[in-house]
Write a protein that holds these residues in place. Structure first.
Motif, short mmCIF file in Angstrom:
data_model
loop_
_atom_site.label_atom_id
_atom_site.label_comp_id
_atom_site.label_asym_id
_atom_site.label_seq_id
_atom_site.Cartn_x
_atom_site.Cartn_y
_atom_site.Cartn_z
N GLY A 222 0.73 -1.26 0.00
CA GLY A 222 0.00 0.00 0.00
C GLY A 222 0.75 1.30 0.00
N ALA A 223 1.43 1.66 1.09
CA ALA A 223 1.92 3.03 1.22
C ALA A 223 2.69 3.45 -0.03
CB ALA A 223 2.80 3.15 2.46
N GLY A 224 2.26 4.56 -0.64
CA GLY A 224 2.84 4.96 -1.91
C GLY A 224 3.31 6.40 -1.95
N ASN A 225 4.53 6.65 -1.47
CA ASN A 225 5.15 7.96 -1.66
C ASN A 225 5.90 7.90 -2.99
OD1 ASN A 225 6.03 10.57 -1.18
ND2 ASN A 225 7.78 9.93 0.06
N CYS A 226 5.15 8.08 -4.07
CA CYS A 226 5.67 7.83 -5.43
C CYS A 226 6.27 9.10 -6.03
CB CYS A 226 4.55 7.31 -6.33
SG CYS A 226 3.77 5.79 -5.72
N HIS A 227 7.33 8.92 -6.82
CA HIS A 227 8.07 10.03 -7.41
C HIS A 227 8.06 9.98 -8.93
CE1 HIS A 227 9.76 9.51 -3.37
NE2 HIS A 227 10.23 10.73 -3.44
N TRP A 307 8.87 15.54 2.29
CA TRP A 307 9.54 14.57 1.43
C TRP A 307 9.16 13.12 1.76
CZ3 TRP A 307 10.31 17.57 -2.18
CH2 TRP A 307 10.92 18.82 -2.03
N GLU A 308 8.66 12.89 2.97
CA GLU A 308 8.30 11.52 3.35
C GLU A 308 6.80 11.33 3.53
OE1 GLU A 308 9.18 12.04 8.16
OE2 GLU A 308 10.70 11.17 6.84
N THR A 309 6.00 12.31 3.12
CA THR A 309 4.56 12.26 3.32
C THR A 309 3.83 11.75 2.09
OG1 THR A 309 4.63 14.11 4.90
CG2 THR A 309 2.50 13.62 3.87
N ILE A 324 20.96 13.08 -12.34
CA ILE A 324 20.18 11.87 -12.09
C ILE A 324 20.65 11.16 -10.83
CG2 ILE A 324 21.63 10.44 -13.59
CD1 ILE A 324 19.06 8.85 -14.30
N ASP A 325 21.94 11.24 -10.52
CA ASP A 325 22.45 10.56 -9.32
C ASP A 325 21.84 11.14 -8.06
OD1 ASP A 325 24.17 8.74 -10.67
OD2 ASP A 325 25.60 10.36 -10.99
N GLU A 326 21.72 12.49 -8.02
CA GLU A 326 21.09 13.12 -6.86
C GLU A 326 19.60 12.74 -6.79
OE1 GLU A 326 20.24 17.54 -4.88
OE2 GLU A 326 21.42 17.37 -6.74
N ALA A 327 18.96 12.64 -7.95
CA ALA A 327 17.55 12.23 -7.98
C ALA A 327 17.37 10.83 -7.42
CB ALA A 327 17.02 12.31 -9.41
N ILE A 328 18.20 9.92 -7.88
CA ILE A 328 18.11 8.53 -7.42
C ILE A 328 18.36 8.44 -5.92
CG2 ILE A 328 19.24 6.26 -7.54
CD1 ILE A 328 19.64 6.82 -10.56
N HIS A 330 17.89 10.76 -3.63
CA HIS A 330 16.74 11.33 -2.90
C HIS A 330 15.55 10.36 -2.91
CE1 HIS A 330 14.02 14.54 -1.46
NE2 HIS A 330 13.14 13.95 -2.26
N ILE A 331 15.25 9.80 -4.08
CA ILE A 331 14.09 8.90 -4.19
C ILE A 331 14.28 7.66 -3.32
CG2 ILE A 331 12.81 7.40 -5.76
CD1 ILE A 331 13.36 9.53 -7.95
N ASN A 332 15.45 7.05 -3.39
CA ASN A 332 15.68 5.84 -2.58
C ASN A 332 15.64 6.13 -1.08
OD1 ASN A 332 15.85 3.99 -4.66
ND2 ASN A 332 18.06 4.17 -4.88
#
Length: 415
Positions: A222-227, A307-309, A324-328, A330-332
């Motif tokens: 369920g929980a979906g903090n999607c980017h 960022w975690e909500t 892209i490295d900073e994006a990855i 942050h997302i992970n």
């Protein structure tokens, strides 16, 4: 003396032995009859749902959207049942077979899990989806929905159980708990003598409560903090279209986008166009300092908590990154490992994103809204697993089964 829940568990175990022996044709016939019966009983289902909606009128709009059942959604549930009937039956599938060094013929074959427990909140369609998938996979199910949808869930379960009964099938293949107290929910989580697995569907709070309190094996969903990450090479029209769809098509569900990450080389040019598109749906934007500098008064400051909500609402937090490295990274860090997307025309970056993002579903140039059993061709789904166990991502029929080994010998003994 057994409690009411233990008696339900006992009945479900008895029914599980019967359901496991049904042929694929028998199960498909029942599922199609269930679909037909849902449509026939639609007025009664909608009437029950109106009672639930009346009691929830002070709840947020996103909650009402999950709770609502109308003629269109009943047709959707019926179609889901028909789709499950059309799916290949995994029961009896041979995963592998071989002969070992002493001549034993060993076969690994797919079998039902047994009795599945489901705890969920305000989505009545889960009652039908879960029942259909469990039944087709040869399992029985005990359902515990939220108090907000109680009247709707009870009628839906009654319709499905009546089809079983009228078809000469044990109706205890589908049971629903009518009491919605926390005490009974906690007892349900500890029904380890009867439940093979427990699946929670709902808020992060519900899922964590089940994980913390259950003695039954749990599959987290369920929980979906999607980017969505927009790379510097992204096609602008595609980016605007995907972000709008991922955020606005149905923001109350777990596969909607909650965060937008954008490369600094394209942010100044593209963010105003995205903000203009999202304004038509009245999306509230929150952003870091770079986003604020670009959008000015169109965006509120983002906090560390943002960022975690998981909002499940018309809210989107935006961050500008250097590459892209900073994006990855942050997302992970902030992802709930549900669904993430990259919009790019750079093949190397698309592959890096696919390989390095640690989520169940990772997209290139597509909306996160496709993380769904129906969209994946599974028919209905029982949930989106964010774990790394046997089930990850949309859980269809195969994820509701396990395997056993069948060994045939000719007198062999071990020396």
């Amino acid at each position: 003396m057994k409690t009411d829940l233990e008696l339900m568990g006992q009945k479900s175990q008895v029914a599980a032995q019967e359901i496991a022996q049904l042929s694929t044709d028998q199960k498909n016939k029942i599922l199609n009859l269930m679909a037909q019966k849902l449509i026939e009983e639609s007025h009664r289902i909608v009437a029950a749902n109106q009672i639930d909606l009346a009691q929830a009128q002070d709840m947020p709009a996103k909650f009402i959207d999950r709770l609502l059942i109308d003629e269109s959604r009943i047709l959707g549930m019926a179609h889901g049942l028909q789709q499950v009937a059309q799916l290949a039956d995994p029961i009896g599938d041979v995963e592998r077979a071989w002969v070992n060094h002493v001549g034993l013929k060993i076969t690994q074959q797919r079998v039902p899990l047994g009795v599945i427990g489901l705890i969920y909140e305000a989505r009545p369609n889960v009652t039908v989806d879960a029942s259909a998938l469990c039944f087709k996979a040869g399992n029985t199910v005990i359902l515990r929905g939220g108090k907000e949808a109680l009247q709707t869930n009870l009628v839906l379960a009654e319709v499905l159980r009546n089809v079983l009964k009228e078809s000469g099938i044990n109706p205890d293949a589908i049971q629903i708990i009518s009491e919605t107290s926390h005490e009974l929910a906690n007892e349900f989580m500890r029904l380890s003598d009867y439940l093979s697995v427990l699946i929670p569907r709902g808020s992060k709070k519900l899922i964590q409560a089940v994980v913390k309190n259950a003695t039954v094996p749990v599959i987290e969903t369920g929980a979906g903090n999607c980017h969505v990450y927009i790379d510097e090479s992204a096609d602008e029209k595609m980016a605007v279209k995907i972000v709008e769809n991922a955020k606005c098509q149905r923001p109350s569900v777990c596969n909607s986008a909650e965060k937008l990450i954008i490369n600094e080389k394209i942010a100044t040019q593209l963010l105003p166009k995205i903000a203009e598109e999202l304004a038509s749906s009245h999306v509230l934007l929150r952003g870091d300092q770079k986003v604020q500098a670009i959008l000015g008064g169109k965006v509120q400051p983002a906090t560390a908590e943002d960022w975690e909500t998981e909002y499940n609402d018309y809210i989107l937090a935006i961050k500008v990154v250097s590459d892209i490295d900073e994006a990855i990274q942050h997302i992970n860090r902030y992802s709930t490992h549900h669904s993430e997307a990259i919009i790019t025309n750079d093949y190397q970056n698309s592959q890096k994103f696919l390989n390095q993002i640690d989520s169940a579903c990772v997209y290139v140039n597509a909306s996160t809204r496709f993380t769904d059993g129906f969209e994946f061709g599974f028919g209905a789904e029982i949930g989106i697993s964010t774990q790394k166990m046997h089930a990850r991502g949309p859980m269809g029929l195969r994820e509701l089964t396990t395997t056993k080994y069948l060994i045939q010998g000719s007198g062999q003994i071990r020396e």
